[in-house]
Scaffold this motif. Structure first.
Motif, PDB file in Angstrom:
ATOM      1  N   ILE A 165       0.838  -1.199   0.000  1.00 23.62           N
ATOM      2  CA  ILE A 165       0.000   0.000   0.000  1.00 23.62           C
ATOM      3  C   ILE A 165       0.879   1.257   0.000  1.00 23.62           C
ATOM      4  O   ILE A 165       0.635   2.204  -0.747  1.00 23.62           O
ATOM      5  CB  ILE A 165      -0.964  -0.009   1.212  1.00 23.62           C
ATOM      6  N   GLN A 169       0.863   4.207  -2.797  1.00 28.45           N
ATOM      7  CA  GLN A 169       0.570   5.619  -2.514  1.00 28.45           C
ATOM      8  C   GLN A 169       1.773   6.519  -2.798  1.00 28.45           C
ATOM      9  O   GLN A 169       1.611   7.647  -3.258  1.00 28.45           O
ATOM     10  CB  GLN A 169       0.080   5.822  -1.074  1.00 28.45           C
ATOM     11  N   ARG A 172       1.859   7.558  -6.172  1.00 27.53           N
ATOM     12  CA  ARG A 172       0.898   8.608  -6.535  1.00 27.53           C
ATOM     13  C   ARG A 172       1.362   9.953  -5.974  1.00 27.53           C
ATOM     14  O   ARG A 172       0.575  10.888  -5.857  1.00 27.53           O
ATOM     15  CB  ARG A 172      -0.487   8.273  -5.974  1.00 27.53           C
ATOM     16  N   PRO A 194      -6.787   1.815   3.144  1.00 29.94           N
ATOM     17  CA  PRO A 194      -6.712   0.561   2.380  1.00 29.94           C
ATOM     18  C   PRO A 194      -6.269  -0.632   3.228  1.00 29.94           C
ATOM     19  O   PRO A 194      -6.718  -1.754   2.994  1.00 29.94           O
ATOM     20  CB  PRO A 194      -5.660   0.850   1.302  1.00 29.94           C
ATOM     21  N   THR A 198      -8.584  -3.835   3.248  1.00 29.39           N
ATOM     22  CA  THR A 198      -8.133  -5.155   2.784  1.00 29.39           C
ATOM     23  C   THR A 198      -8.205  -6.180   3.915  1.00 29.39           C
ATOM     24  O   THR A 198      -8.535  -7.340   3.665  1.00 29.39           O
ATOM     25  CB  THR A 198      -6.681  -5.138   2.233  1.00 29.39           C
TER      26      THR A 198
ATOM     27  N   PHE B  82      -0.730  -0.288 -10.188  1.00 28.58           N
ATOM     28  CA  PHE B  82      -0.495  -1.556  -9.494  1.00 28.58           C
ATOM     29  C   PHE B  82      -1.637  -2.534  -9.728  1.00 28.58           C
ATOM     30  O   PHE B  82      -2.743  -2.172 -10.122  1.00 28.58           O
ATOM     31  CB  PHE B  82      -0.286  -1.310  -8.002  1.00 28.58           C
ATOM     32  N   ASN B  84      -3.367  -4.572  -7.574  1.00 28.41           N
ATOM     33  CA  ASN B  84      -4.523  -4.688  -6.688  1.00 28.41           C
ATOM     34  C   ASN B  84      -5.113  -3.313  -6.362  1.00 28.41           C
ATOM     35  O   ASN B  84      -4.535  -2.556  -5.591  1.00 28.41           O
ATOM     36  CB  ASN B  84      -4.091  -5.396  -5.401  1.00 28.41           C
ATOM     37  N   ASP B  86      -7.463  -2.492  -4.427  1.00 31.26           N
ATOM     38  CA  ASP B  86      -7.771  -2.293  -3.005  1.00 31.26           C
ATOM     39  C   ASP B  86      -6.573  -1.780  -2.220  1.00 31.26           C
ATOM     40  O   ASP B  86      -6.714  -1.345  -1.091  1.00 31.26           O
ATOM     41  CB  ASP B  86      -8.280  -3.599  -2.386  1.00 31.26           C
ATOM     42  N   HIS B  87      -5.394  -1.858  -2.821  1.00 33.00           N
ATOM     43  CA  HIS B  87      -4.199  -1.361  -2.129  1.00 33.00           C
ATOM     44  C   HIS B  87      -4.014   0.146  -2.277  1.00 33.00           C
ATOM     45  O   HIS B  87      -3.055   0.693  -1.764  1.00 33.00           O
ATOM     46  CB  HIS B  87      -2.949  -2.069  -2.643  1.00 33.00           C
ATOM     47  N   GLN B  88      -4.881   0.800  -3.009  1.00 35.65           N
ATOM     48  CA  GLN B  88      -4.673   2.245  -3.118  1.00 35.65           C
ATOM     49  C   GLN B  88      -5.915   3.108  -2.954  1.00 35.65           C
ATOM     50  O   GLN B  88      -5.793   4.290  -2.713  1.00 35.65           O
ATOM     51  CB  GLN B  88      -3.961   2.576  -4.414  1.00 35.65           C
TER      52      GLN B  88
END
Lengths: 258, 270
Positions: A165, A169, A172, A194, A198, B82, B84, B86-88
């Motif tokens: 995650i 990020q 981004r 997230p 998850t 990426f 998945n 759900d990871h962002q």
């Protein structure tokens, strides 16, 4: 560098958690019955509580490290203990601030390190499966055992999620160490949301998968493997109890303090 | 332009994920990186925007040494989508989710508004602009992740397993998006296990196995080498197999299903 600092947050978390996460290894300690290892952990805990001079608690800590060397996990255990040392310093300072004598504060601080080390020794050498068997052996409720073991099992998975995650990020343009204190805390939101989402999705999936495999169909499910104490488990256990008794006698009767 | 010079990457536990990899990816090129799980594809891709710094060797992205540059600076030029979603996804609305990257990169609000409208429109997400990203379907989430990255218009777009969980229609749309990006002079790097999809783009193919590059060349050439296909455990694209096994094979293997259809229809009617 900002990016590097962000990386260090994750690396640091992994560094700390690796002091409690089991890894398959072959050593005399790993091959013992998990109940014997639990006995070690309890004995070390008792010793750490009873030891009441800096020398005595240091000896307990050295015993913990020696066992870790035999178990071939010394590097990771020392890592945990050195992390704990930060808190130990805090314990020392606070105790001295509230007017406790220096020697007593030192004992408390080292005792804390010894207790965390002993506990970590058990978790580093015990697989989630073995943990499950031990808990069942204590006749703890099945649901509780399952929940606890699953939580332990999922720590490495969550760590991996957290890394992925953060990578996503950062890609981004998120710079976690940027801005003032409030902004830095807010910077964690894109990672925490997230991570929680998850984890919730995964727990839902796990629940469905377990139900499809008839979890809870019988009150007392049987196990594929059963714990069995072998001669050397009994012998090691017995020797450790004898050593405990001797040490207690020494700590409490021969060299008591105060 | 991206230059990877003798890059070796070792994990903290000592395992070697990349071993002496040297590559050059030219501007405007379509490149696919293929190989088994654990071959080092994702590790290689993470070097491109500085998420991972090489243990040995050097990576330069548009003349910036990734060791000297922050991820945020590199991410502006190299957008990674990426695997998945759900990871962002974390924002309250789809619009906020797209605007997040644009704000991080410091675009002025007027530009953000324009880019946002374009991305929503282009990926068919306008009707969901005020919905929560968590409420979208799997395919829509994937599209949103693509929209997020394309909104800031990076020079290089890296797609990690973009076809997973996508139906044929969505794959076809994705193929069109990639073609459009290439037409606009963007560099597209695709990491995929989907050989049919890779083949349909006819890219330069880089095959990886055990942290090394074992082949690098045009799709038709790479997939025709049995030793490469064997070492990397690849499945040959079906269109290539078909082209080779026909009694009167075409001069060039079929690039896509439409070409194959046309050829087959005309040869049957002959």
């Amino acid at each position: 560098m900002v990016g590097q600092q962000c990386f260090e947050v994750v690396a640091g978390m992994q560094w700390v958690s690796s002091g409690f996460i089991f890894r398959h290894m072959e050593s005399p300690v790993h091959s013992l019955d998990p109940r014997t290892r639990l006995l070690f952990a309890v004995e070390l805990f008792v010793l750490a509580l009873v030891a009441d001079s800096p020398l005595e608690v240091s000896i307990v800590s050295i015993v913990v490290v020696s066992l870790a060397i035999v178990a071939k996990i010394a590097k990771r255990l020392v890592r945990t203990m050195s992390f704990t040392a930060g808190f130990a310093v805090m314990i020392l300072v606070i105790n001295m601030l509230v007017g406790q004598p220096l020697v007593y504060s030192i004992v408390l601080a080292i005792r804390f390190i010894a207790i965390v080390g002993g506990t970590s020794l058990f978790f580093l050498t015990t697989s989630p499966d073995e943990l499950e068997y031990v808990m069942k052996w204590f006749r703890l409720p099945q649901d509780m055992v399952f929940a606890f073991v699953t939580a332990v099992r999922f720590v490495p998975v969550l760590m991996l999620d957290a890394t992925q995650i953060m990578d996503a990020q950062k890609s981004r343009g998120l710079e976690m160490q940027k801005g003032n204190f409030i902004k830095r805390i807010r910077n964690f939101i894109p990672v925490l949301v997230p991570l929680v989402v998850t984890a919730v999705i995964r727990s839902g999936e796990l629940a469905e998968a377990m139900e499809s495999r008839a979890y809870g169909a019988v009150k007392k499910p049987s196990s594929l493997y059963a714990l069995r104490m072998r001669k050397r488990d009994w012998a090691t256990g017995a020797i450790s109890v004898m050593l405990l008794v001797v040490s207690l006698y020494y700590f409490l009767v021969i060299a008591p303090i105060g | 332009m991206i230059k990877i010079e003798s890059v070796t990457f070792k994990h903290q536990n000592g395992t070697v994920a990349l071993q002496n990899v040297s590559l050059e990816i030219r501007t405007g090129e379509a490149t696919a990186i293929v190989g088994e799980n654990g071959a080092g594809k994702t590790t290689l891709v993470k070097h491109l925007n500085g998420l991972i710094k090489p243990t040995e060797g050097k990576v330069t992205v548009f003349d910036l040494d990734t060791k000297q540059t922050t991820v945020a600076q590199l991410a502006r030029k190299v957008g990674v989508v990426f695997q998945n979603p759900d990871h962002q996804l974390f924002s309250e609305t789809v619009s906020d989710e797209i605007a997040f990257g644009l704000r991080n990169f410091g675009f002025p609000e007027s530009v953000i508004k324009k880019r946002l409208e374009w991305a929503l429109e282009f990926f068919g997400l306008t009707e969901y602009r005020d919905s929560s990203p968590m409420m979208l379907s799997g395919g829509e989430k994937k599209r949103l992740c693509l929209a997020i990255v394309l909104a800031w218009d990076p020079e290089v777009i890296v797609l990690d397993e973009p076809t997973v969980g996508q139906d044929l229609v969505q794959k076809e749309k994705l193929r069109e998006v990639i073609k459009m990006l290439l037409l606009r002079g963007k560099t597209v790097i695709l990491v995929s296990h989907d050989m049919e999809f890779v083949w349909s783009l006819q890219p330069r193919v880089i095959v990886m196995a055990k942290g090394r590059v074992v082949a690098d060349g045009a799709a038709a050439e790479v997939f025709s080498r049995p030793e490469v296909v064997g070492e990397a455990n690849l499945m040959k694209p079906q269109l290539l197999e078909l082209s080779v096994h026909l009694k009167n094979p075409p001069q060039k293997p079929f690039a896509d299903i439409y070409e194959a259809r046309q050829w087959l229809v005309s040869s049957v009617s002959r």
